[in-house]
Design a protein around this motif. Structure first.
Motif, short mmCIF file in Angstrom:
data_model
loop_
_atom_site.label_atom_id
_atom_site.label_comp_id
_atom_site.label_asym_id
_atom_site.label_seq_id
_atom_site.Cartn_x
_atom_site.Cartn_y
_atom_site.Cartn_z
N LEU A 73 0.87 -1.17 0.00
CA LEU A 73 0.00 0.00 0.00
C LEU A 73 0.91 1.23 0.00
CD1 LEU A 73 -2.55 -1.27 2.66
CD2 LEU A 73 -2.91 -1.08 0.19
N PRO A 74 0.39 2.41 -0.33
CA PRO A 74 1.26 3.59 -0.33
C PRO A 74 1.92 3.81 1.03
CG PRO A 74 -0.83 4.08 -1.41
CD PRO A 74 -0.97 2.71 -0.78
N THR A 75 3.21 4.13 1.00
CA THR A 75 3.98 4.39 2.21
C THR A 75 3.64 5.78 2.74
OG1 THR A 75 5.77 2.96 1.49
CG2 THR A 75 6.33 4.63 3.12
N LEU A 76 3.43 5.88 4.05
CA LEU A 76 3.26 7.18 4.71
C LEU A 76 4.61 7.56 5.28
CD1 LEU A 76 -0.07 6.56 6.66
CD2 LEU A 76 0.24 7.71 4.45
N LEU A 77 5.08 8.77 4.95
CA LEU A 77 6.41 9.19 5.33
C LEU A 77 6.35 10.52 6.08
CD1 LEU A 77 9.49 8.62 4.98
CD2 LEU A 77 9.36 9.92 2.87
N SER A 78 7.05 10.58 7.21
CA SER A 78 7.18 11.81 7.99
C SER A 78 8.61 11.90 8.46
CB SER A 78 6.21 11.81 9.18
OG SER A 78 6.39 12.98 9.96
N LEU A 83 5.52 4.52 7.60
CA LEU A 83 4.60 3.41 7.84
C LEU A 83 4.43 2.67 6.53
CD1 LEU A 83 2.53 1.90 9.66
CD2 LEU A 83 0.81 3.49 8.78
N THR A 84 4.81 1.39 6.53
CA THR A 84 4.63 0.55 5.35
C THR A 84 3.57 -0.49 5.68
OG1 THR A 84 6.41 -0.98 6.01
CG2 THR A 84 7.02 0.88 4.59
N SER A 85 2.84 -0.92 4.66
CA SER A 85 1.80 -1.93 4.89
C SER A 85 1.50 -2.67 3.61
CB SER A 85 0.54 -1.26 5.45
OG SER A 85 0.07 -0.27 4.57
N THR A 86 0.96 -3.86 3.79
CA THR A 86 0.52 -4.68 2.67
C THR A 86 -0.79 -5.36 3.07
OG1 THR A 86 1.79 -6.59 3.44
CG2 THR A 86 2.84 -5.20 1.78
N PRO A 87 -1.70 -5.51 2.12
CA PRO A 87 -2.90 -6.29 2.39
C PRO A 87 -2.62 -7.76 2.10
CG PRO A 87 -3.10 -5.26 0.25
CD PRO A 87 -1.75 -4.86 0.82
N PRO A 88 -2.97 -8.68 2.99
CA PRO A 88 -2.78 -10.10 2.70
C PRO A 88 -3.60 -10.52 1.47
CG PRO A 88 -3.34 -9.77 5.00
CD PRO A 88 -3.52 -8.46 4.31
N ARG A 89 -3.14 -11.53 0.78
CA ARG A 89 -3.83 -12.01 -0.42
C ARG A 89 -5.27 -12.42 -0.16
NH1 ARG A 89 -0.58 -12.53 -4.71
NH2 ARG A 89 1.65 -12.69 -4.36
N ASP A 90 -5.54 -12.92 1.05
CA ASP A 90 -6.91 -13.37 1.33
C ASP A 90 -7.84 -12.20 1.68
OD1 ASP A 90 -6.22 -12.69 3.92
OD2 ASP A 90 -6.28 -14.75 4.68
#
Length: 121
Positions: A73-78, A83-90
């Motif tokens: 998902l888009p990285t939030l940077l400050s 903050l990095t994130s990914t949605p699981p395949r399920d």
């Protein structure tokens, strides 16, 4: 300790995690974390510190699980925090990490929530 590729962007950490996990390299996975990082794993618990994270991954990787790359998902940077994130395949829940820029400009994980499944209550 071997010389590992470093994350030059926050998003690199997820790719490096998948590569090192699939290679069975617990020390390489632990090298992606700051010395005092906190990982919300095992479920309902926490693993604190790079050495404890390495020991945890040694136990997990002995079963040779296979990790697939997930589209971030888009990285939030400050500043030096991201903050990095990914949605699981399920599609259930999410994975998220707080990462920090190091003095050499590379990135390491500080907080890792490898799996969050919302309560159905």
């Amino acid at each position: 300790m071997p010389e590992y590729e470093k994350a030059v962007r926050p998003e690199d950490l997820t790719r490096l995690f998948v590569e090192r996990s699939n290679a069975g390299d617990a020390a390489g996975v632990a090298a992606l974390y700051e010395e005092h990082a906190v990982m919300a794993y095992p479920p309902g618990g926490q693993t604190v510190g790079r050495e404890a994270i390495r020991a945890l991954w040694e136990r997990v990787l002995v079963n040779r699980p296979r990790f697939e790359p997930e589209q971030p998902l888009p990285t939030l940077l400050s500043g030096d925090i991201a903050l990095t994130s990914t949605p699981p395949r399920d599609g259930a829940g999410a994975r998220a990490q707080v990462v920090r820029r190091q003095p050499d400009g590379t990135w390491l994980r500080v907080l890792d929530q490898p799996e969050f499944i919302p309560s159905t209550r």
